[in-house]
Design a protein around this motif. Structure first.
Motif, short mmCIF file in Angstrom:
data_model
loop_
_atom_site.label_atom_id
_atom_site.label_comp_id
_atom_site.label_asym_id
_atom_site.label_seq_id
_atom_site.Cartn_x
_atom_site.Cartn_y
_atom_site.Cartn_z
N ILE A 1 6.11 18.38 -69.85
CA ILE A 1 5.71 18.75 -68.50
C ILE A 1 6.23 20.15 -68.19
O ILE A 1 7.40 20.44 -68.41
CB ILE A 1 6.24 17.73 -67.47
CG1 ILE A 1 5.74 16.32 -67.83
CG2 ILE A 1 5.79 18.10 -66.06
CD1 ILE A 1 6.35 15.22 -66.99
N GLY A 2 5.34 21.01 -67.69
CA GLY A 2 5.69 22.41 -67.51
C GLY A 2 5.56 23.16 -68.82
O GLY A 2 6.41 23.96 -69.19
N ALA B 1 -1.88 19.19 -64.09
CA ALA B 1 -1.20 18.45 -63.02
C ALA B 1 0.14 19.10 -62.74
O ALA B 1 0.67 19.84 -63.56
CB ALA B 1 -1.02 16.98 -63.39
N ASP B 2 0.68 18.81 -61.57
CA ASP B 2 1.95 19.39 -61.13
C ASP B 2 3.06 18.36 -61.28
O ASP B 2 2.85 17.17 -61.04
CB ASP B 2 1.82 19.81 -59.65
CG ASP B 2 2.98 20.70 -59.21
OD1 ASP B 2 4.11 20.18 -59.11
OD2 ASP B 2 2.74 21.89 -58.94
N VAL B 3 4.24 18.83 -61.66
CA VAL B 3 5.38 17.91 -61.81
C VAL B 3 5.67 17.16 -60.52
O VAL B 3 6.19 16.04 -60.54
CB VAL B 3 6.64 18.67 -62.29
CG1 VAL B 3 7.14 19.65 -61.21
CG2 VAL B 3 7.76 17.70 -62.66
N ARG B 4 5.29 17.75 -59.38
CA ARG B 4 5.52 17.09 -58.10
C ARG B 4 4.56 15.93 -57.85
O ARG B 4 4.62 15.28 -56.80
CB ARG B 4 5.42 18.10 -56.95
CG ARG B 4 6.50 19.21 -57.02
CD ARG B 4 6.24 20.29 -56.00
NE ARG B 4 7.20 21.37 -56.10
CZ ARG B 4 7.12 22.37 -56.96
NH1 ARG B 4 6.10 22.42 -57.82
NH2 ARG B 4 8.03 23.33 -56.98
N THR C 1 -0.07 11.17 -61.04
CA THR C 1 -1.21 11.73 -61.78
C THR C 1 -0.83 11.98 -63.24
O THR C 1 -1.63 11.73 -64.16
CB THR C 1 -1.68 13.03 -61.12
OG1 THR C 1 -2.17 12.72 -59.81
CG2 THR C 1 -2.79 13.69 -61.92
N ILE C 2 0.38 12.47 -63.46
CA ILE C 2 0.83 12.73 -64.83
C ILE C 2 0.89 11.44 -65.63
O ILE C 2 0.37 11.35 -66.75
CB ILE C 2 2.22 13.41 -64.81
CG1 ILE C 2 2.11 14.81 -64.19
CG2 ILE C 2 2.78 13.50 -66.23
CD1 ILE C 2 3.46 15.48 -63.98
N LEU D 1 9.60 9.38 -63.41
CA LEU D 1 9.08 9.51 -64.77
C LEU D 1 9.82 8.59 -65.73
O LEU D 1 9.22 7.89 -66.55
CB LEU D 1 9.18 10.96 -65.24
CG LEU D 1 8.29 11.97 -64.52
CD1 LEU D 1 8.72 13.40 -64.82
CD2 LEU D 1 6.82 11.76 -64.92
N LEU D 2 11.15 8.56 -65.60
CA LEU D 2 11.95 7.71 -66.48
C LEU D 2 11.66 6.22 -66.24
O LEU D 2 11.73 5.41 -67.18
CB LEU D 2 13.44 7.99 -66.27
CG LEU D 2 13.97 9.28 -66.90
CD1 LEU D 2 15.37 9.59 -66.38
CD2 LEU D 2 13.99 9.16 -68.43
#
Length: 270
Positions: A79-80, A132-135, A139-140, A178-179
Protein backbone atom coordinates in the motif's frame (compact mmCIF):
# COMPACT_ATOMS: atom_id res chain seq x y z
CA UNK A 1 -4.42 22.52 -13.26
CA UNK A 2 -4.46 18.93 -14.47
CA UNK A 3 -2.27 16.87 -16.74
CA UNK A 4 -2.80 13.69 -18.69
CA UNK A 5 -0.75 10.62 -19.46
CA UNK A 6 0.14 9.98 -23.14
CA UNK A 7 -3.07 8.00 -23.69
CA UNK A 8 -5.19 10.83 -22.34
CA UNK A 9 -6.85 8.37 -19.97
CA UNK A 10 -5.72 9.60 -16.57
CA UNK A 11 -6.42 12.96 -14.95
CA UNK A 12 -3.46 14.06 -12.83
CA UNK A 13 -3.60 16.95 -10.37
CA UNK A 14 -0.46 19.04 -10.82
CA UNK A 15 -1.63 21.95 -8.69
CA UNK A 16 0.19 20.68 -5.59
CA UNK A 17 3.04 18.27 -4.92
CA UNK A 18 2.30 14.61 -4.37
CA UNK A 19 4.53 12.37 -2.22
CA UNK A 20 4.73 9.59 -4.84
CA UNK A 21 5.93 12.03 -7.51
CA UNK A 22 8.36 13.77 -5.13
CA UNK A 23 9.75 10.33 -4.26
CA UNK A 24 10.15 9.66 -7.98
CA UNK A 25 12.07 12.93 -8.36
CA UNK A 26 14.36 12.05 -5.43
CA UNK A 27 15.12 8.73 -7.14
CA UNK A 28 16.00 10.48 -10.41
CA UNK A 29 12.78 9.52 -12.20
CA UNK A 30 10.94 11.43 -14.91
CA UNK A 31 7.35 10.94 -13.75
CA UNK A 32 6.97 14.16 -11.80
CA UNK A 33 5.95 17.76 -12.40
CA UNK A 34 7.51 21.17 -11.69
CA UNK A 35 5.47 21.49 -8.49
CA UNK A 36 7.01 18.22 -7.24
CA UNK A 37 10.54 19.22 -8.18
CA UNK A 38 10.10 22.65 -6.58
CA UNK A 39 9.04 21.14 -3.26
CA UNK A 40 11.71 18.47 -3.58
CA UNK A 41 14.38 21.13 -3.93
CA UNK A 42 13.03 22.89 -0.84
CA UNK A 43 13.38 19.61 1.07
CA UNK A 44 16.95 19.20 -0.22
CA UNK A 45 17.78 22.70 0.98
CA UNK A 46 16.80 21.57 4.49
CA UNK A 47 18.61 18.24 4.26
CA UNK A 48 20.59 17.32 1.11
CA UNK A 49 20.42 13.63 2.06
CA UNK A 50 16.72 13.30 1.23
CA UNK A 51 17.45 11.35 -2.00
CA UNK A 52 19.62 8.98 0.05
CA UNK A 53 16.71 8.50 2.45
CA UNK A 54 14.44 7.61 -0.49
CA UNK A 55 16.92 5.02 -1.74
CA UNK A 56 17.40 3.65 1.78
CA UNK A 57 13.64 3.07 2.01
CA UNK A 58 13.64 1.21 -1.31
CA UNK A 59 16.57 -0.89 -0.12
CA UNK A 60 14.72 -1.77 3.09
CA UNK A 61 11.73 -2.91 1.04
CA UNK A 62 14.01 -5.17 -0.99
CA UNK A 63 15.63 -6.68 2.12
CA UNK A 64 12.37 -7.14 4.02
CA UNK A 65 10.71 -8.75 1.00
CA UNK A 66 13.64 -11.16 0.61
CA UNK A 67 13.40 -12.02 4.31
CA UNK A 68 9.65 -12.61 4.14
CA UNK A 69 9.76 -14.66 0.95
CA UNK A 70 12.64 -16.63 2.43
CA UNK A 71 10.47 -17.38 5.47
CA UNK A 72 7.58 -18.77 3.46
CA UNK A 73 5.41 -15.72 2.77
CA UNK A 74 3.85 -15.96 -0.69
CA UNK A 75 1.34 -13.08 -0.61
CA UNK A 76 2.07 -9.36 -0.39
CA UNK A 77 -0.23 -6.33 -0.18
CA UNK A 78 1.84 -3.23 -0.92
CA UNK A 79 0.00 0.00 0.00
CA UNK A 80 1.45 3.32 -1.11
CA UNK A 81 3.33 1.65 -3.94
CA UNK A 82 4.61 4.78 -5.64
CA UNK A 83 5.75 5.11 -9.22
CA UNK A 84 7.37 1.86 -10.43
CA UNK A 85 11.12 1.75 -9.84
CA UNK A 86 12.88 -1.50 -10.67
CA UNK A 87 13.27 -3.84 -9.00
CA UNK A 88 9.70 -3.58 -7.77
CA UNK A 89 8.43 -5.64 -4.85
CA UNK A 90 7.04 -8.45 -6.99
CA UNK A 91 10.34 -8.82 -8.82
CA UNK A 92 12.19 -9.22 -5.52
CA UNK A 93 9.61 -11.62 -4.08
CA UNK A 94 9.31 -13.72 -7.23
CA UNK A 95 13.06 -14.03 -7.53
CA UNK A 96 12.91 -15.92 -4.22
CA UNK A 97 9.48 -17.50 -4.75
CA UNK A 98 8.24 -17.48 -8.38
CA UNK A 99 4.70 -18.28 -7.21
CA UNK A 100 4.39 -15.16 -5.06
CA UNK A 101 1.22 -13.08 -5.45
CA UNK A 102 1.47 -9.28 -5.08
CA UNK A 103 -1.28 -6.65 -4.97
CA UNK A 104 -0.14 -3.05 -5.32
CA UNK A 105 -2.22 -0.07 -4.17
CA UNK A 106 -1.78 3.68 -4.57
CA UNK A 107 -4.00 6.77 -4.83
CA UNK A 108 -2.02 8.83 -7.37
CA UNK A 109 -3.37 8.50 -10.94
CA UNK A 110 0.17 8.80 -12.32
CA UNK A 111 0.97 5.46 -10.66
CA UNK A 112 -2.06 3.96 -12.40
CA UNK A 113 -0.72 5.31 -15.70
CA UNK A 114 2.42 3.23 -15.16
CA UNK A 115 0.78 0.21 -13.55
CA UNK A 116 1.67 -2.05 -16.49
CA UNK A 117 5.21 -2.15 -15.11
CA UNK A 118 3.78 -3.61 -11.89
CA UNK A 119 1.88 -6.38 -13.65
CA UNK A 120 4.76 -8.26 -15.29
CA UNK A 121 4.50 -11.32 -13.11
CA UNK A 122 6.24 -14.65 -13.44
CA UNK A 123 4.02 -17.30 -15.07
CA UNK A 124 3.70 -19.04 -11.69
CA UNK A 125 2.83 -15.90 -9.73
CA UNK A 126 0.37 -13.03 -10.05
CA UNK A 127 0.39 -9.25 -9.68
CA UNK A 128 -2.49 -6.79 -9.62
CA UNK A 129 -2.92 -3.05 -9.10
CA UNK A 130 -5.65 -1.24 -7.13
CA UNK A 131 -6.39 2.48 -7.33
CA UNK A 132 -7.29 3.29 -3.72
CA UNK A 133 -6.25 5.40 -0.75
CA UNK A 134 -4.83 4.01 2.49
CA UNK A 135 -7.54 5.99 4.27
CA UNK A 136 -10.10 3.66 2.68
CA UNK A 137 -9.05 0.23 3.97
CA UNK A 138 -12.43 -1.33 3.12
CA UNK A 139 -11.89 -0.71 -0.60
CA UNK A 140 -8.32 -2.00 -0.39
CA UNK A 141 -9.35 -5.21 1.37
CA UNK A 142 -12.27 -5.78 -1.00
CA UNK A 143 -10.00 -5.46 -4.03
CA UNK A 144 -7.15 -7.48 -2.54
CA UNK A 145 -9.47 -10.37 -1.65
CA UNK A 146 -10.10 -10.93 -5.37
CA UNK A 147 -6.42 -11.82 -5.80
CA UNK A 148 -5.08 -12.92 -2.41
CA UNK A 149 -6.25 -15.78 -0.23
CA UNK A 150 -6.96 -14.22 3.16
CA UNK A 151 -7.00 -17.67 4.73
CA UNK A 152 -3.22 -17.75 4.21
CA UNK A 153 -0.58 -15.31 5.56
CA UNK A 154 -0.28 -11.93 3.86
CA UNK A 155 2.58 -9.45 4.24
CA UNK A 156 1.31 -5.86 4.53
CA UNK A 157 3.88 -3.45 3.11
CA UNK A 158 3.62 0.20 4.25
CA UNK A 159 6.92 1.70 3.13
CA UNK A 160 7.45 5.44 3.71
CA UNK A 161 3.68 5.91 3.81
CA UNK A 162 2.24 6.53 7.27
CA UNK A 163 4.28 9.65 7.96
CA UNK A 164 1.79 11.19 5.50
CA UNK A 165 -1.17 10.15 7.70
CA UNK A 166 -1.69 11.95 10.99
CA UNK A 167 -3.05 10.49 14.22
CA UNK A 168 -6.10 12.73 13.67
CA UNK A 169 -6.66 10.96 10.34
CA UNK A 170 -6.60 7.64 12.18
CA UNK A 171 -3.19 6.25 11.20
CA UNK A 172 -3.16 3.60 13.94
CA UNK A 173 -6.77 2.64 13.33
CA UNK A 174 -5.99 2.12 9.63
CA UNK A 175 -3.18 -0.29 10.45
CA UNK A 176 -5.33 -2.08 13.02
CA UNK A 177 -8.12 -2.48 10.46
CA UNK A 178 -5.77 -3.95 7.86
CA UNK A 179 -4.18 -6.30 10.38
CA UNK A 180 -7.60 -7.44 11.57
CA UNK A 181 -8.37 -8.74 8.07
CA UNK A 182 -5.28 -10.94 7.68
CA UNK A 183 -4.77 -14.29 9.44
CA UNK A 184 -2.27 -15.41 12.04
CA UNK A 185 1.19 -15.75 10.54
CA UNK A 186 0.79 -12.56 8.48
CA UNK A 187 3.36 -9.78 8.70
CA UNK A 188 3.57 -5.99 8.82
CA UNK A 189 6.61 -4.35 7.18
CA UNK A 190 6.99 -0.58 7.60
CA UNK A 191 9.36 2.34 7.39
CA UNK A 192 8.64 5.79 8.78
CA UNK A 193 10.43 9.14 8.88
CA UNK A 194 11.26 10.67 12.26
CA UNK A 195 12.31 13.99 13.76
CA UNK A 196 14.33 12.26 16.49
CA UNK A 197 17.69 13.11 14.93
CA UNK A 198 16.96 16.36 13.04
CA UNK A 199 14.30 18.28 15.00
CA UNK A 200 14.87 21.74 13.50
CA UNK A 201 15.07 20.59 9.87
CA UNK A 202 12.08 18.32 10.40
CA UNK A 203 9.96 21.14 11.82
CA UNK A 204 10.80 23.32 8.83
CA UNK A 205 10.00 20.50 6.38
CA UNK A 206 6.67 19.81 8.08
CA UNK A 207 5.71 23.49 7.84
CA UNK A 208 6.69 23.77 4.14
CA UNK A 209 4.75 20.67 3.18
CA UNK A 210 1.72 21.76 5.21
CA UNK A 211 1.70 25.07 3.35
CA UNK A 212 1.63 23.08 0.10
CA UNK A 213 -1.25 20.89 1.29
CA UNK A 214 0.79 17.82 2.23
CA UNK A 215 0.59 16.30 5.72
CA UNK A 216 3.87 15.19 7.30
CA UNK A 217 3.35 13.38 10.62
CA UNK A 218 6.84 12.54 11.85
CA UNK A 219 6.86 10.10 14.76
CA UNK A 220 9.37 9.18 17.43
CA UNK A 221 10.80 5.69 17.85
CA UNK A 222 8.22 4.91 20.54
CA UNK A 223 5.36 6.33 18.47
CA UNK A 224 6.43 4.26 15.47
CA UNK A 225 6.72 1.21 17.70
CA UNK A 226 3.06 1.56 18.66
CA UNK A 227 2.05 0.37 15.18
CA UNK A 228 3.44 -3.02 16.16
CA UNK A 229 1.60 -3.41 19.47
CA UNK A 230 0.41 -6.99 19.79
CA UNK A 231 2.74 -8.24 17.06
CA UNK A 232 5.95 -10.25 17.32
CA UNK A 233 8.84 -8.10 16.10
CA UNK A 234 11.42 -9.79 13.89
CA UNK A 235 14.96 -9.21 15.14
CA UNK A 236 16.47 -6.64 15.43
CA UNK A 237 13.09 -5.03 16.18
CA UNK A 238 12.63 -1.33 15.47
CA UNK A 239 15.86 -0.14 13.86
CA UNK A 240 17.26 2.81 11.99
CA UNK A 241 16.40 1.76 8.43
CA UNK A 242 19.86 0.79 7.08
CA UNK A 243 20.54 -1.32 10.18
CA UNK A 244 17.69 -3.77 9.55
CA UNK A 245 19.28 -6.98 8.20
CA UNK A 246 21.92 -5.22 6.08
CA UNK A 247 23.27 -8.61 4.99
CA UNK A 248 20.20 -9.08 2.76
CA UNK A 249 21.12 -6.29 0.34
CA UNK A 250 23.74 -3.86 -0.87
CA UNK A 251 24.39 -0.65 1.11
CA UNK A 252 23.09 2.59 -0.39
CA UNK A 253 25.86 5.08 -1.25
CA UNK A 254 25.80 7.87 1.34
CA UNK A 255 23.77 6.00 3.95
CA UNK A 256 26.66 6.16 6.44
CA UNK A 257 27.11 9.93 6.16
CA UNK A 258 25.23 10.64 9.38
CA UNK A 259 22.16 8.96 10.86
CA UNK A 260 19.30 8.34 8.43
CA UNK A 261 16.25 9.88 10.20
CA UNK A 262 13.86 6.99 9.81
CA UNK A 263 12.91 3.68 11.37
CA UNK A 264 11.97 0.31 9.91
CA UNK A 265 10.60 -2.93 11.30
CA UNK A 266 8.93 -6.19 10.36
CA UNK A 267 6.58 -8.02 12.73
CA UNK A 268 4.44 -11.17 12.70
CA UNK A 269 0.79 -11.38 13.68
CA UNK A 270 0.53 -14.19 16.28
Amino acid sequence: MTGQDPTGAVEIDTSKPHPARMYDWYLGGKDNYPVDEEMGRQMLALDPRVPVMARVNRAFMHRATRWLAGHGVRQFLDIGTGIPTEPNLHQVAQQVAPDAAVVYCDNDPIVLAHAAALLRSTPEGVTEYLQADVRDPATIIEGARKILDFERPVALSLIALLHFVSDEDGAHELVDRLLAEVPSGSYLMMTHATADFTPEESAAATAKLKAAGVTLALRSRDEFGRFFDGLELVEPGVAVVPEWHPELGEPVPGQDDGVIPGYGAVARKP
